[in-house]
Design an enzyme around this catalytic site. Structure first.
Site, PDB file in Angstrom:
ATOM      1  N   TYR A 151     -12.097   4.585 -11.577  1.00  0.00           N
ATOM      2  CA  TYR A 151     -12.176   4.579 -13.105  1.00  0.00           C
ATOM      3  C   TYR A 151     -13.368   5.301 -13.369  1.00  0.00           C
ATOM      4  CZ  TYR A 151      -7.551   2.248 -13.625  1.00  0.00           C
ATOM      5  OH  TYR A 151      -6.281   1.811 -13.224  1.00  0.00           O
ATOM      6  N   LYS A 183      -6.191  -0.846   0.853  1.00  0.00           N
ATOM      7  CA  LYS A 183      -5.538   0.249   1.495  1.00  0.00           C
ATOM      8  C   LYS A 183      -6.199   0.723   2.688  1.00  0.00           C
ATOM      9  CE  LYS A 183      -1.704   2.994   1.107  1.00  0.00           C
ATOM     10  NZ  LYS A 183      -0.411   2.423   1.823  1.00  0.00           N
ATOM     11  N   ASP A 186       0.486  -1.663  -1.381  1.00  0.00           N
ATOM     12  CA  ASP A 186       1.900  -1.423  -1.565  1.00  0.00           C
ATOM     13  C   ASP A 186       2.831  -2.677  -0.967  1.00  0.00           C
ATOM     14  OD1 ASP A 186       0.838  -0.899   0.986  1.00  0.00           O
ATOM     15  OD2 ASP A 186       2.216   0.834   1.509  1.00  0.00           O
TER      16      ASP A 186
END
Ligand code: NAD
Length: 377
Positions: free
Chosen positions: A152, A203, A235
């Site tokens: 972000y 991840k 995930d």
């Protein structure tokens, strides 16, 4: 905490249901002070100030200078919510309450950690989208999200023209060792106040950021041998929240993963009116500055009707006792009081079910009274 300390709290109720639910949180804090103040040697000095449209009406600014000055002299901020979609649409975006008040406070106080607890008791099983057999004895998860780094805020962040009407957009995910370690410490300290398990979300199978995240969290974990650490790919984390949410205690996430997973987890609690949050800044000495607020907004559709659920605001005050004031036992007493009134069947409209024979519909103030009484009892 040292003896007989006066804890300074800025109470910024804001707009819509803000003042109604803030009133109930203050009621409960007074009950906490009466019950635990002498024993633990503290008193709570509460000063109220306008923010949001209330700030614009009072002093021409969503975060009036006097309100900001009060915040700077305080140990923590208990925030209601701001924004009224139907008020003056011509006011520039950067002056609107959501930006001018909330984002300004985040920046001003360097709030880098966002804590979102999600609690679903057995008594509210009907409000949860999952089947009861997936809810176990109830769900109790704390999502700890890094708030100032990652995708972000990373640079470059731009869209360039490729010609022929085509474009290329770039966002950059950046984390440093220090940024990861800082949020990891918040996560481990929080786990120590809970069931002592931390699931670190990353991840690492695809992202360089994920590899660094996993390495740093693993290193920080050595300082918390009493907390069990596990790593999980994001995930899988999203899937496990739906399949077996009871396996989680603290979920530690970088900014974007935390943004997404905290909303997914929030859905399990059944109503926005049940969801508190805390945004924490640096710890200096024994003190951690924080802004504590409900996850929901100003709920203009029910404002001023004694219909709002005050539990998100009251539970935010409980987090403040735990994380900024170092009064874990007093904070837990408030969480227990909330659990008790829910178990007793008290329900505001958002968590009421006509199929629950034990449920009794109450208004905002009656819910606050009952929680204050349970704290005092
Ligand atoms: P909202 O969260 O205010 O309301 C969404 C729905 O949830 C509504 O039906 C509302 O009645 C219900 N709800 C929310 N809190 C509740 C409570 N405590 N008890 C019972 N029901 C509750 O979201 P919105 O309608 O999209 O936004 C309204 C305004 O709030 C907007 O101006 C928005 O920008 C602002 N907002 C502010 C904050 C904040 O101050 N942190 C956060 C979100 C939205």
């Amino acid at each position: 905490m040292s003896q007989s300390q006066s804890l300074k709290l800025a109470a910024l109720a804001g707009d819509g249901i803000g003042p109604e639910v803030m009133r109930e949180a203050i009621k409960v804090l007074r009950a906490v002070e009466n019950k635990h103040g002498k024993k633990f040697g503290f008193s709570i000095e509460i000063t109220e100030a306008p923010v949001g449209w209330a700030g614009i009406d009072a002093a021409g600014k969503a975060l009036p200078d006097a309100t900001l000055a009060l915040c700077k002299q305080s140990d923590a901020i208990l925030f209601g919510s701001v924004g009224l979609p139907d008020r003056d649409p011509t006011i520039p975006k950067e002056e609107r309450p959501e930006r001018a008040a909330l984002l300004r406070l985040r920046k001003e106080f360097g709030l880098f950690a966002n804590l979102r607890p999600v609690v679903l008791s057995k008594a509210l099983a009907h409000a949860c989208p999952l089947q009861p057999d997936r809810q176990g004895d109830g769900i109790d998860i704390l999502v700890v999200r890094e708030l100032t780094g990652g995708m972000y805020f990373g640079r470059p962040k731009e869209t360039t023209d490729l010609g022929d009407g085509k474009k290329k957009a770039v966002d950059t995910m950046v984390y440093t060792t220090d940024e990861i370690a800082r949020i990891a410490h918040v996560g481990f300290r929080a786990a120590r106040l809970r069931r002592k398990k931390l699931t670190s979300i990353d991840k690492a199978n695809v992202l360089e950021n994920g590899v660094l995240w996993r390495d740093v969290v693993t290193a920080v974990a050595k300082e918390y041998p009493d907390v069990t650490l596990e790593h999980m790919f994001v995930d899988n984390g999203a899937m496990q929240l739906m399949l077996k949410p009871t396996q989680f205690d603290v979920m530690l996430c970088e900014n974007m993963f935390g943004d997404i997973l905290s909303d997914e987890a929030a859905a399990l609690a059944g109503s926005l009116g049940m969801l508190p949050s805390a945004s924490l800044g640096q710890t200096t000495g024994e003190k951690t500055f924080g802004v504590y607020e409900p996850a929901g907004g100003t709920a203009p559709d029910i404002a001023g009707k004694n219909l709002a659920n005050p539990i998100a605001q009251i539970a935010s005050a409980a987090l403040m006792l735990q994380y900024s004031f170092g009064l874990n036992e007093a904070g837990v007493a408030v969480h227990n009081a909330i659990a008790k009134v829910i178990a007793d069947g008290l329900r505001t409209g958002d968590i009421y079910s006509a199929h629950d024979a034990k449920a009794r519909k109450v208004g905002t103030s009656e819910m606050g009274d009952a929680i204050a009484t349970a704290v005092a009892g």
